[in-house]
Design a protein around this motif. Structure first.
Motif, PDB file in Angstrom:
ATOM      1  N   PRO A   8       0.856  -1.322   0.256  1.00 26.85           N
ATOM      2  CA  PRO A   8      -0.154  -0.021   0.050  1.00 26.85           C
ATOM      3  C   PRO A   8       0.812   1.254   0.100  1.00 26.85           C
ATOM      4  N   GLU A   9       0.390   2.338  -0.642  1.00 29.87           N
ATOM      5  CA  GLU A   9       1.146   3.474  -1.004  1.00 29.87           C
ATOM      6  C   GLU A   9       0.966   4.284   0.542  1.00 29.87           C
ATOM      7  N   VAL A  10      -0.050   4.285   1.079  1.00 27.28           N
ATOM      8  CA  VAL A  10      -0.232   4.829   2.321  1.00 27.28           C
ATOM      9  C   VAL A  10      -0.561   3.697   3.514  1.00 27.28           C
ATOM     10  N   ILE A  11       0.086   3.863   4.587  1.00 27.47           N
ATOM     11  CA  ILE A  11      -0.244   3.148   5.490  1.00 27.47           C
ATOM     12  C   ILE A  11      -0.908   3.745   6.815  1.00 27.47           C
ATOM     13  N   PRO A  12      -1.697   3.362   7.246  1.00 28.37           N
ATOM     14  CA  PRO A  12      -2.288   4.049   8.453  1.00 28.37           C
ATOM     15  C   PRO A  12      -1.410   3.865   9.780  1.00 28.37           C
ATOM     16  N   LEU A  13      -0.346   4.411   9.940  1.00 28.82           N
ATOM     17  CA  LEU A  13       0.647   4.149  11.034  1.00 28.82           C
ATOM     18  C   LEU A  13      -0.092   4.591  12.179  1.00 28.82           C
ATOM     19  N   GLY A  14      -0.455   5.830  12.188  1.00 20.59           N
ATOM     20  CA  GLY A  14      -1.341   6.427  13.533  1.00 20.59           C
ATOM     21  C   GLY A  14      -2.236   5.226  14.088  1.00 20.59           C
ATOM     22  N   ALA A  72     -21.320   1.626   2.989  1.00 18.37           N
ATOM     23  CA  ALA A  72     -21.858   2.506   2.037  1.00 18.37           C
ATOM     24  C   ALA A  72     -20.548   3.420   1.810  1.00 18.37           C
ATOM     25  N   VAL A  73     -20.629   4.074   0.676  1.00 19.34           N
ATOM     26  CA  VAL A  73     -19.636   4.819   0.329  1.00 19.34           C
ATOM     27  C   VAL A  73     -19.207   5.813   1.264  1.00 19.34           C
ATOM     28  N   GLN A  74     -20.405   6.716   1.809  1.00 18.19           N
ATOM     29  CA  GLN A  74     -20.228   7.919   2.844  1.00 18.19           C
ATOM     30  C   GLN A  74     -19.601   7.395   4.161  1.00 18.19           C
ATOM     31  N   LEU A  75     -19.860   6.344   4.534  1.00 14.94           N
ATOM     32  CA  LEU A  75     -19.389   5.644   5.678  1.00 14.94           C
ATOM     33  C   LEU A  75     -17.816   5.197   5.474  1.00 14.94           C
ATOM     34  N   LYS A  76     -17.555   4.699   4.451  1.00 16.08           N
ATOM     35  CA  LYS A  76     -16.199   4.415   4.120  1.00 16.08           C
ATOM     36  C   LYS A  76     -15.318   5.848   4.185  1.00 16.08           C
ATOM     37  N   SER A  77     -16.049   7.020   3.557  1.00 22.70           N
ATOM     38  CA  SER A  77     -15.237   8.205   3.399  1.00 22.70           C
ATOM     39  C   SER A  77     -15.087   8.713   4.971  1.00 22.70           C
ATOM     40  N   SER A  81     -11.415   9.321   6.703  1.00 28.03           N
ATOM     41  CA  SER A  81     -11.027  10.687   7.237  1.00 28.03           C
ATOM     42  C   SER A  81     -10.947  10.631   8.657  1.00 28.03           C
ATOM     43  N   TYR A  82     -11.362   9.562   9.501  1.00 30.29           N
ATOM     44  CA  TYR A  82     -11.047   9.635  10.873  1.00 30.29           C
ATOM     45  C   TYR A  82      -9.664   8.657  11.112  1.00 30.29           C
ATOM     46  N   ILE A  83      -9.758   7.838  10.177  1.00 32.31           N
ATOM     47  CA  ILE A  83      -8.455   7.037  10.565  1.00 32.31           C
ATOM     48  C   ILE A  83      -7.060   8.019  10.050  1.00 32.31           C
TER      49      ILE A  83
END
Length: 179
Positions: A8-14, A72-77, A81-83
């Motif tokens: 993956p190009e972006v890893i949610p390290l936080g 749903a797409v809204q919940l995924k976004s 955004s939160y992660i």
């Protein structure tokens, strides 16, 4: 010639580090409660706390990765955004967050109780089978004792889970929000 898996190009390290922090917070709290409520020694209670937290965490992430494609797409976004940014896009997501938090709490509690029961059964020595002609009064006392022990196990795991989730929630509220 060889196909390497996509990195993956972006890893949610936080998110990974926060999960590690939450496990490090939950294990001593739950070990202490198991030690005090179930009268395990410190080593045994630490072992059980580590095992049930790591296994329940692995099961939880597995369930998340299974259910995530169906969101749903809204919940995924909102989730992304939160992660990554530690904030939500819309302000009317609180109801879903509260409902999800209750579901996660009680499903984690249920998984931890099942895991602790499995660990206790798998690691305990089986007692000798007693003769059939034991008086009924002694059996009823043993049945009552087993019911009390079972109730103590569920109560101890509920208290431990509630305290660890409370400590994690306090830490989450102390983290400064970005505006």
């Amino acid at each position: 010639m060889f196909d390497y898996p996509m990195i993956p190009e972006v890893i949610p390290l936080g998110a990974i580090l926060f999960n590690f922090l939450f496990i490090l917070i939950a294990i001593p709290i739950e070990a202490y409660i198991l030690n005090r409520r179930l009268k395990f020694d410190k080593r045994t209670s630490s072992y059980y706390a580590i095992a049930i937290n790591l296994f329940s965490n692995a099961i939880g992430w597995s369930i998340f990765f299974i259910l995530e494609p169906f969101l749903a797409v809204q919940l995924k976004s909102e989730l992304i955004s939160y992660i990554f940014f530690h904030r939500f896009i819309s302000s009317n997501i609180q109801t879903i967050i509260i409902l999800t938090a209750f579901i996660i709490f009680f499903s984690t509690f249920f998984i931890k109780v099942l895991l602790l029961r499995v660990l206790l059964l798998s690691l305990s020595d089986f007692k000798k089978i007693e003769p059939v002609n034991i008086n009924r009064r002694r059996n009823s006392r043993q049945d009552n004792r087993l019911k009390i022990q079972n109730t103590n196990l569920v109560t101890a795991v509920l208290i431990a889970n509630a305290l660890s989730y409370s400590a994690i929630s306090i830490i989450l509220f102390l983290i400064p929000r970005q505006v």
